[in-house]
Design a protein around this motif. Sequence first.
Motif, short mmCIF file in Angstrom:
data_model
loop_
_atom_site.label_atom_id
_atom_site.label_comp_id
_atom_site.label_asym_id
_atom_site.label_seq_id
_atom_site.Cartn_x
_atom_site.Cartn_y
_atom_site.Cartn_z
N ASP A 193 -8.21 12.02 -13.07
CA ASP A 193 -8.09 13.45 -13.76
C ASP A 193 -8.89 14.27 -12.98
O ASP A 193 -8.57 15.49 -12.84
CB ASP A 193 -8.73 13.19 -15.07
N ARG A 194 -9.86 14.19 -12.38
CA ARG A 194 -10.87 15.04 -11.56
C ARG A 194 -10.11 15.64 -10.36
O ARG A 194 -10.21 16.69 -9.96
CB ARG A 194 -11.96 14.44 -11.08
N PHE A 195 -9.15 14.85 -9.84
CA PHE A 195 -8.56 15.46 -8.99
C PHE A 195 -7.00 15.99 -9.26
O PHE A 195 -6.00 16.20 -8.46
CB PHE A 195 -8.07 14.25 -7.70
N GLY A 196 -6.85 16.05 -10.37
CA GLY A 196 -5.74 16.87 -10.98
C GLY A 196 -4.43 15.79 -11.25
O GLY A 196 -3.29 16.50 -11.11
N LEU A 197 -4.65 14.75 -11.10
CA LEU A 197 -3.69 13.77 -11.23
C LEU A 197 -3.55 12.96 -12.73
O LEU A 197 -4.64 13.10 -13.30
CB LEU A 197 -3.68 12.44 -10.22
N LEU A 250 -3.07 7.57 -15.51
CA LEU A 250 -2.48 6.35 -15.28
C LEU A 250 -2.00 6.29 -13.66
O LEU A 250 -1.71 4.94 -13.42
CB LEU A 250 -1.16 6.22 -16.01
N ALA A 251 -2.29 7.15 -12.99
CA ALA A 251 -1.99 7.24 -11.30
C ALA A 251 -3.27 6.62 -10.68
O ALA A 251 -3.12 6.04 -9.55
CB ALA A 251 -1.58 8.36 -10.85
N GLY A 252 -4.66 6.68 -11.27
CA GLY A 252 -5.68 6.09 -11.03
C GLY A 252 -5.63 4.90 -10.44
O GLY A 252 -6.10 4.34 -9.28
N PRO A 253 -5.21 3.76 -11.32
CA PRO A 253 -5.24 2.39 -11.06
C PRO A 253 -4.39 2.26 -9.78
O PRO A 253 -4.50 1.30 -9.02
CB PRO A 253 -4.57 1.58 -11.95
N PHE A 254 -3.19 2.88 -9.49
CA PHE A 254 -2.30 2.73 -8.62
C PHE A 254 -2.73 3.09 -7.33
O PHE A 254 -2.52 2.67 -5.96
CB PHE A 254 -0.95 3.32 -8.60
N ALA A 295 0.83 -1.33 0.03
CA ALA A 295 0.11 -0.08 0.02
C ALA A 295 0.94 1.24 -0.15
O ALA A 295 0.68 2.34 -0.70
CB ALA A 295 -0.84 -0.11 1.26
N LEU A 296 1.91 1.19 0.69
CA LEU A 296 2.90 2.38 0.75
C LEU A 296 3.64 2.40 -0.44
O LEU A 296 3.68 3.91 -0.88
CB LEU A 296 3.99 1.94 1.68
N GLY A 297 3.99 1.60 -1.29
CA GLY A 297 4.51 1.53 -2.43
C GLY A 297 3.42 2.16 -3.67
O GLY A 297 3.86 3.06 -4.58
N GLY A 298 2.33 1.77 -3.58
CA GLY A 298 1.22 2.13 -4.57
C GLY A 298 1.13 3.83 -4.26
O GLY A 298 0.94 4.39 -5.10
N ALA A 299 0.93 4.38 -2.81
CA ALA A 299 0.80 5.78 -2.75
C ALA A 299 1.93 6.50 -3.21
O ALA A 299 1.76 7.48 -3.66
CB ALA A 299 0.79 5.75 -1.24
N GLY A 300 3.32 5.92 -3.20
CA GLY A 300 4.35 6.35 -3.96
C GLY A 300 4.35 6.64 -5.27
O GLY A 300 4.79 7.72 -5.91
N VAL A 301 3.87 5.54 -5.76
CA VAL A 301 3.55 5.82 -7.47
C VAL A 301 2.73 6.71 -7.70
O VAL A 301 3.00 7.74 -8.60
CB VAL A 301 3.13 4.41 -7.86
N VAL A 302 1.54 6.81 -6.89
CA VAL A 302 0.62 7.95 -7.32
C VAL A 302 1.47 9.37 -7.00
O VAL A 302 1.27 10.39 -8.10
CB VAL A 302 -0.58 8.06 -6.33
N ALA A 303 2.15 9.55 -5.92
CA ALA A 303 2.94 10.98 -5.70
C ALA A 303 3.73 11.00 -6.70
O ALA A 303 4.11 12.33 -7.21
CB ALA A 303 3.32 10.73 -4.32
#
Length: 425
Positions: free
Chosen positions: A187-191, A194-198, A109-117
């Motif tokens: 996209d709605r959150f400004g990300l 491709l970050a959505g699935p992570f 979970a920590l790694g997934g959050a890092g990918v989003v960031a």
Amino acid sequence: MTDRFVSSEEAPQQMTSIDYVAHPEARVALHRRTLSVVMASQVFSGAGLAAGVTVGALLAEQMLGASSLSGLPAGLFTGGSALAAFIVGRLSQRLGRRVGLAAGYAAGALGGAGVVAAAALDNVVLLLISLLVYGAGTATNLQARYAGADLSAPGRRGRAVSSVLVTTTVGAVIGPNLVVATGRAADRFGLPALAGPFALATIAYAVAGIILFLLLRPDPLLVSRTLPAESVTTVTTKPAHGTPSGVIAGAATMILTQVVMVAVMTMTPVHMQAHGHDLGATGLVISLHIAAMYLPSLVTGILVDRAGRVPVAVASGVTLLAAGLVSATAPDDSVPLLALALILLGLGWNLGLVSGTAMITDAAPPATRAKIQGTVDLCIALAGATGGITSGLVMAATSYAALSITGGVLALGVIPFVLSRARRA
């Protein structure tokens, strides 16, 4: 007085070790409860695993700007899963499955959050580090299958492993098909889309870890150490260096099937995008592939228990060869044939995983079982990392067809190796 096999804080919820020895029906009830908890967690972890796999190569290609490096994410998170497999195995050996598996999912979970960031900040270094940590979820997802077999009788071990794997299908099929929806949400959150699935993977892994940490009590591995040896292990021949033949044969089966599966699966989204397929079509093919990795498990488990471990392992090599031939000859614009190839790829991997897992669990005594299993999964993950990293280089230098055929031929190596070890055992 009997030996304690859990911490004192868990004692009020549990019977003593002598109760499980004296009352087989209590062991059966505990085994069923353990399966239920592990299966519930696998629904979420399957979604976390599949969502990242679907878009990992695409995100890397987008951020790194080179298709030859698009296999890097698979290499990194399978490399990370190698380290995590070792750590989760050692944690489970010392503290039980509950702590080991929960810690692994927390890291995923920590790694997934890092990918989003990393995607939000367009930070390549953070992306690479986070993908490595994200691999802990992959390793934990696989190690959970061992928890399902800890308390099973040897003659039903294949079905126990399969029960855990098949529930992963639910999340694994849902995850890739949420690629578009999670992309829009991101996209709605400004990300980046491709970050959505992570982001989905982060939530899913966290929920899986919480379920196991709160509900996997009493711990199946720790309880299994108090039971008669004949009820939880099968004796196999040991060669001179001391490693049981079943461990060697099972490890070889899973290593070969893993490297072939990871290499072809990783490059399929890149191949499809290069020939005009959208994310929806890519998500469909990958979800069918992952469904084929897990959904046949109920039948596979029965085959492993009734027909034997070795015949099913041999079938895995033949099936992976068929997958390579179909993917190599499929027209670039044919989604149905690419889907068929990936279904065969998933099925071949499933046959190898269930048969190999049963071989190892048969051969490994409870006292050292988690340590052996963690070491084997370390080797499997390293093989997958090699397949993921080299797949992009091979495809860039040759073609997707050449990569697929090479993988299919490599998979046939399972057959002579397993048959040789079976004769020795």
